[in-house]
Design an enzyme around this catalytic site. Structure first.
Site, mmCIF file in Angstrom:
data_model
loop_
_atom_site.group_PDB
_atom_site.id
_atom_site.type_symbol
_atom_site.label_atom_id
_atom_site.label_comp_id
_atom_site.label_asym_id
_atom_site.label_seq_id
_atom_site.Cartn_x
_atom_site.Cartn_y
_atom_site.Cartn_z
ATOM 1 N N HIS A 1 -0.413 8.151 -3.563
ATOM 2 C CA HIS A 1 -0.634 6.841 -4.706
ATOM 3 C C HIS A 1 -0.948 7.567 -6.026
ATOM 4 C CE1 HIS A 1 -2.554 3.708 -6.980
ATOM 5 N NE2 HIS A 1 -1.393 3.156 -6.836
ATOM 6 N N HIS B 1 6.247 3.485 -5.360
ATOM 7 C CA HIS B 1 4.855 3.098 -5.612
ATOM 8 C C HIS B 1 4.729 1.839 -4.966
ATOM 9 C CE1 HIS B 1 2.222 1.579 -8.917
ATOM 10 N NE2 HIS B 1 1.489 1.904 -8.057
ATOM 11 N N ILE C 1 -5.551 0.292 -8.114
ATOM 12 C CA ILE C 1 -4.944 -0.085 -9.282
ATOM 13 C C ILE C 1 -3.449 -0.220 -9.079
ATOM 14 C CG2 ILE C 1 -5.049 1.758 -10.613
ATOM 15 C CD1 ILE C 1 -5.834 -1.372 -12.040
ATOM 16 N N ASN D 1 1.554 7.044 -9.273
ATOM 17 C CA ASN D 1 0.654 6.079 -9.988
ATOM 18 C C ASN D 1 0.156 6.687 -11.493
ATOM 19 O OD1 ASN D 1 -0.182 3.151 -10.782
ATOM 20 N ND2 ASN D 1 -2.010 4.363 -10.830
ATOM 21 N N HIS E 1 1.308 0.637 -1.860
ATOM 22 C CA HIS E 1 0.709 -0.646 -1.961
ATOM 23 C C HIS E 1 0.922 -1.472 -0.721
ATOM 24 C CE1 HIS E 1 -0.901 -1.108 -5.770
ATOM 25 N NE2 HIS E 1 -0.238 0.003 -6.189
#
Length: 868
Positions: A719, A528, A868, A723, A533
Site C-alpha cells: 500500500h 491501489h 488513508i 499510495n 483497500h
C-alpha cells in the site's frame, strides 16, 4: 500461566489500580463532519470547534461519582458453572495528575477493588458506563498483586452507556493464549465475546455496536435518486466477483431491491473509527470536506467566474504551483481557517491558491517528457509492479476470440529491431531483454462503452528493451480501438515508434499519454483500491469474528488493520461511488468499479507476496545463491530490490512469532479459532473465489507464516508503494493524466495540422481537463500525506504492553531494529550513481519503501496499515 496461584491473595485484600481513559471531546470528527452552517461545512465545523473549546467540562469532575463501574473476573477460580468468578462492583475514584506516560487528552484515575483470597488472579473485567456519553477506555493496570506483580489490560475501545449493550463490555488482560490453552475460567468469556462481535446478521447496525459482518458492494449507486446513478452489485456472482465489505444493514433501495439505500451515516464497528482528536481521522474528515465543499467551489470559480475551463500551455499547469489561481475572498474564507488546507494549497495573501510543487518537477520541468523517465516510472513510479517480461512474440491476448476477435498484437520485429542495437527479437527474448506494459485485455472489452462518452481512449501495449546501462528503453506503443463493424472483428490497431522532433515527436508524446492514462486508471482502481483497500477488509472482519483478542494471530495482525474499514467506508461514500471523485475524473468513469471486479476474477492471494509476484511477472528467476532466493532480471529495479528487503524482514518476524506460539503443525490444525477464521475468510470474505485451488489449506506453520506475511505485506509495504507517491508523481497532471478526450490525430486532418502548430494545446485538450485536474490534485494531496499519529511498520500503539510474553516483544524490537538497518541500506543504495533508475532524469530518488517518515507529504514511510 496462572496455575498454582489460587488463594495467594489475603482475604480482604484491596487491589490498587489505575484506569486511563479519554472523554468524548470537542474534536469528535464524526460529529464535525455533520456540522452545517451558512458558510458551508468547513466554516461551520471549525466554528463549532471554537465554540466548544470554550465550554469544555473539566475531565476530572465529569468522571467522579458513580459514573463508571468495574468488576474483575478471575482467570483461576471458577464459580459453580465453570465460569471465572466475578468480583464486586467498584467505581472510579480521584484523578491522578503525576503519571508521565499519559498520552494527549488522556486522564488517569485511581481505583481499588475488593478481592478476596479465594478469587485467584484477575484475567478480565467488566466495565459499565452510566453516563449519557461514551468514553474511550485506554487501559487498566492492577499493581502489586501478591506473588504475581502487576497485570495490564490494554483496551483502546469506546465504551457507551451500558443500556446500549445486550451484554456488559468485557476486556482481557494482555495475556496471549491459543484456544486450547485458555484458563478454563475464561473460556466462557472468550467465546461469548466472539459471539457478540459476530452478531446475528440481522437489522440495521447502530453507531455504538461492535458487530462485524459481511455484505456485497451494493451501496455504490443511488438508483432512487436518478437512473444514471444505478450501479451493478459487485460480489456474490461469478460475473462480477468482489471481496466483501462490512455490513451496515441499511434498507434496500426502492427502485432496485438488490441495492442498499445510501445515507450520511455509514456504520462501522465503533473501534474502527476512533473519532477522537485523531490525526488520521482528521485527514479523513478533511478528505470528506474537500469533496463536499472545496472542490465544488473550485469548479464553479474556474468555470463560471474565471471563464478559463482549459489549460492552454504547460506553463499554465506549472502556474498552479508558482503563481496560483486567483480566488474570490468568499472561497478563500472556506479554506483559510484550516491549517491543513493552508499547507496543502499554500494560500498566499487574500486571493491566490497554490498547490504544493510535486517532486517530479521540482528539479527539472521537462524531464518527465523523456523516454527514460516514462520507462523508469514503470519500475520506480507509483504503479511499479505491472510490467512483465515478454516471453512470446508477438504479444498475445487472453480475451475470448469468439467475442472479441483476434487480439494478438500487431507490433512486428520490423518495428522493434531498428532500435535494439543489433540484437534480434529472438535473442532479446532469450536473454531476458524485452519487457511489456500491457494494458490491453483489461480495457478493451469496455472501450466501446467508454468511448461513447466524452472520453476517447485506446487499449495499449508498450514494448521495452533492457539496455546495457540498466535502463529501459521504449521501442513501440500499440494503440487499439474497437472495430467499427463490431467487437468480434477484433481491434483496429496502430503502432507508434519513438521520435523526438517535429510532429512525429508530438505524436509519440501523445502515444505515451494514452499509455499513462490506462496505467493511472489501473493503478487507482486495481493496484491501489482493489488490491490493498478492498482485499484486506474481509481479513479484518473474519479476524474480529473468530480470533479472540487474546489469540496470538489476532495480536499479530491487529496493527495492520488500523483505520482500513474507516477509510474504505469513506471511499464508498465519496470516492468510488456513482459519480464520485474517481468516476468523475478518471477515464473508466461509470465502469470503474465494475472493471476492477472483472480484474478480481484473476486475483490470487498467494501471488500477492512480493517474491511470487516477481516470479509470476517473469522479472525474476529462482536462484538459491541470491540473498532472497530469487534474482532480478532487471537488476536496477527500485521497487523490487527495496521491497525484497522489507519482505524478508516481515517474514523473519512472522516466522519467529508463529513458531513461538505453535510448536508443531498439529497445533495449527487443532486451533479451532484459527480454522474457523480461515474457513470463513475463504468461503465468505473472499467467497466468490472460494473454489480456487491456490488457497492455503491452513494445516501447517509454513502456510500460516506465508499467509500472515502476505497480508502484512499488502497492508503495509504494498500500500505504501502505490499510495504515497500519488502526489509526488501524479500531482503534475502532464506526467500522469487520468483521462483522454481525443483520439490520436491522423495525418492530413485538421487536428494533425493543429498538432504541428501547437503541440502543447493539443496535448492539454487530449488529457485531463482543468476542473478534473484541480479535483485530482486536491484529493491525491490528502491521500499522499501521513498523519501525525501514524503507526509505522515496526511500531505498535500499545508500546511493549501488547502481550505479556517477553520473547515476542523482544522479537518485535528486533524487527524494528532490522527495519532501521534496511532504511540506512536503502539510503546508501540511492547514493549509488551507477543505479540510474533510482533517480532518473527527474532527479527524484526512490524513497517510497523507506520504513520511517515524518508527518505530511514526505514521499516515504511504510504505515502498518491501509490507513488513508
Amino acid at each position: 500461566m496462572f496455575s498454582g496461584v489460587t488463594g495467594i491473595i489475603n482475604r480482604g485484600q484491596k487491589l490498587k489500580g489505575t484506569v486511563v481513559l479519554m472523554q468524548k471531546n470537542v474534536l469528535d470528527i464524526n460529529e464535525l463532519t455533520a456540522v452545517k452552517s451558512p458558510t458551508g461545512i468547513i466554516g461551520g465545523a471549525f466554528g463549532a470547534i471554537g465554540g466548544a473549546i470554550g465550554s469544555v467540562v473539566d475531565t476530572a469532575t465529569s468522571f467522579l461519582g458513580r459514573s463508571v463501574a468495574f468488576k474483575l473476573i478471575s482467570a483461576t477460580t471458577a464459580d459453580g458453572s465453570g465460569k471465572g468468578k466475578v468480583g464486586k462492583q467498584t467505581f472510579l475514584e480521584g484523578l491522578l495528575t503525576s503519571i508521565p506516560t499519559l498520552g494527549d487528552k488522556q486522564s488517569a484515575y485511581r481505583i481499588h477493588f475488593e478481592w478476596d483470597n479465594d478469587m485467584g488472579i484477575p484475567g478480565a473485567f467488566y466495565v459499565e458506563n452510566f453516563m449519557q456519553h461514551e468514553f474511550f477506555l485506554v487501559s487498566l493496570t492492577l499493581e502489586d498483586i501478591p506473588n504475581h506483580g502487576s497485570i495490564t489490560f490494554v483496551c483502546n475501545s469506546w465504551v457507551y452507556n451500558d443500556n446500549k449493550y445486550k451484554s456488559h463490555r468485557i476486556f482481557f488482560a494482555n495475556k496471549t493464549y491459543l484456544p486450547s490453552q485458555t484458563p478454563s475460567p475464561l473460556v466462557y468469556y472468550r467465546q461469548e465475546e466472539l459471539k457478540t462481535l459476530r452478531g446475528d446478521g440481522t437489522g440495521e447496525r447502530k453507531e455504538w455496536e461492535r458487530i462485524y459482518d459481511y455484505d456485497v458492494y451494493n451501496d455504490l449507486g443511488e438508483p432512487d435518486k436518478k437512473a444514471t446513478l444505478a450501479r451493478p452489485v459487485l460480489g456474490g456472482s461469478s460475473t462480477l466477483p468482489y471481496p466483501r465489505r462490512g455490513r451496515t444493514g441499511r434498507k434496500p433501495a426502492k427502485k432496485d431491491p438488490k441495492s442498499e439505500s445510501r445515507s450520511d451515516f455509514v456504520y462501522l464497528p465503533r473501534d474502527e473509527s476512533f473519532g477522537h482528536a485523531k490525526s488520521s481521522d482528521f485527514l479523513i474528515y478533511i478528505l470528506k470536506s474537500a469533496t463536499q465543499n472545496i472542490i465544488p467551489n473550485l469548479r464553479s470559480v474556474v468555470t463560471l467566474q474565471l471563464n478559463q475551463p482549459e489549460f492552454n500551455t504547460f506553463e499554465d499547469v506549472r502556474s498552479l504551483y508558482d503563481g496560483g489561481i486567483k480566488l474570490p475572498t468568499n472561497v478563500l474564507s472556506e479554506i483559510s481557517p484550516i491549517p491543513l488546507f493552508k499547507e496543502i494549497f499554500r494560500t498566499d495573501g487574500e486571493s491566490a491558491l497554490k498547490f504544493s510543487p510535486p517532486k517530479v518537477v521540482e528539479v527539472d520541468h521537462s524531464a518527465w517528457m523523456t523516454d527514460e523517465e516514462f520507462a523508469r516510472e514503470m519500475i520506480a513510479g507509483v504503479n511499479p509492479h505491472i510490467i512483465k517480461k515478454l516471453s512470446e512474440f508477438p504479444p498475445k491476448s487472453k480475451l475470448d476470440s469468439q467475442l472479441y476477435g483476434n487480439n494478438t498484437s500487431t507490433i512486428t520485429k520490423e518495428h522493434l529491431e531498428p532500435n535494439m542495437g543489433g540484437v534480434t527479437v529472438e535473442q532479446a527474448i532469450q536473454n531476458n531483454l524485452l519487457y511489456i506494459l500491457d494494458h490491453h485485455d483489461t480495457i478493451f472489452p469496455y472501450l466501446r462503452k467508454i468511448n461513447a462518452t466524452e472520453t476517447k481512449a485506446y487499449a495499449t501495449r508498450t514494448v521495452l528493451f533492457l539496455q546495457n546501462n540498466g535502463t529501459l528503453k521504449p521501442l513501440a506503443i500499440e494503440l487499439s480501438k474497437p472495430h467499427p463493424q463490431g467487437d468480434s472483428n477484433g481491434p483496429v490497431s496502430d503502432v507508434y515508434l519513438p521520435a523526438s522532433e517535429g510532429v512525429e515527436g508530438s505524436i509519440w508524446l501523445l502515444a505515451k499519454a494514452f499509455v499513462v492514462v490506462n496505467d493511472s486508471c489501473f493503478h487507482q482502481l486495481v493496484s491501489h483500491w482493489l488490491n490493498t483497500h478492498a482485499v484486506v477488509e474481509p481479513f479484518i472482519i473474519a479476524t474480529n469474528r473468530h480470533l479472540s483478542v487474546v489469540h496470538p494471530i489476532h495480536k499479530l495482525l491487529l496493527p495492520h488493520y488500523r483505520d482500513t474499514m474507516n477509510i474504505n467506508s469513506l471511499a464508498r461514500n465519496v470516492l468510488v461511488n456513482a459519480e464520485g471523485i474517481i468516476e468523475s475524473t478518471f477515464l473508466w468513469g461509470g465502469y470503474a468499479l465494475e472493471m476492477s471486479a472483472v480484474v478480481y476474477k484473476d486475483w490470487v492471494f498467494t501471488e500477492q507476496g512480493l517474491p511470487n509476484d516477481l516470479l509470476k511477472r517473469g522479472v525474476a528467476v529462482e536462484d538459491a545463491t541470491s540473498p532472497h532466493g530469487i534474482r532480478l532480471l532487471i537488476e536496477d529495479y527500485p521497487y523490487a530490490s527495496d521491497g525484497l528487503e522489507i519482505w524478508a524482514a516481515i517474514k523473519s518476524w512472522v516466522e519467529e512469532y508463529v513458531n513461538f506460539y505453535y510448536k508443531s503443525d498439529d497445533a495449527i490444525a487443532q486451533d479451532s479459532e484459527l480454522q474457523a477464521f480461515w474457513k470463513e475468510l475463504v468461503e465468505v470474505g473472499h467467497g466468490d473465489l472460494k473454489n480456487a485451488t491456490w488457497w492455503f489449506k491452513m494445516q501447517t506453520r509454513k502456510e500460516l507464516i506465508e499467509a500472515c506475511t502476505i497480508l502484512i505485506w499488502i497492508a503495509s509495504a504494498l500500500h505504501a508503494a502505490v499510495n504515497f507517491g500519488q502526489y509526488p508523481y501524479g500531482g503534475y497532471i502532464l506526467n500522469r493524466p487520468t483521462k483522454s478526450r481525443r483520439y490520436m490525430p491522423e495525418k492530413g486532418s485538421p487536428e494533425y495540422d493543429e498538432l504541428a502548430k501547437n503541440y502543447q494545446k493539443v496535448y492539454l485538450r487530449t488529457i485531463t481537463p482543468k476542473n478534473d485536474t484541480l479535483t485530482d490534485l486536491t484529493i491525491i494531496e490528502v491521500l499522499s500525506r501521513h498523519a501525525s499519529d501514524e503507526q509505522y511498520l515496526g511500531q505498535r500503539i500499545e508500546g511493549d504492553l501488547w502481550t505479556s510474553d517477553s520473547k515476542p516483544v523482544e522479537a518485535f524490537k528486533k524487527f524494528g531494529s532490522k527495519l532501521a538497518e534496511i532504511e540506512q541500506k536503502l539510503i546508501q543504495r540511492n547514493k549509488d550513481e551507477s543505479l540510474r533508475n533510482r533517480y532518473g532524469p527527474v532527479k527524484m530518488p526512490y524513497t517510497l519503501l523507506y520504513p520511517s517518515s515524518e508527518e505530511g507529504l514526505t514521499f516515504r514511510g511504510i504505515p502498518n496499515s491501509v490507513s488513508i
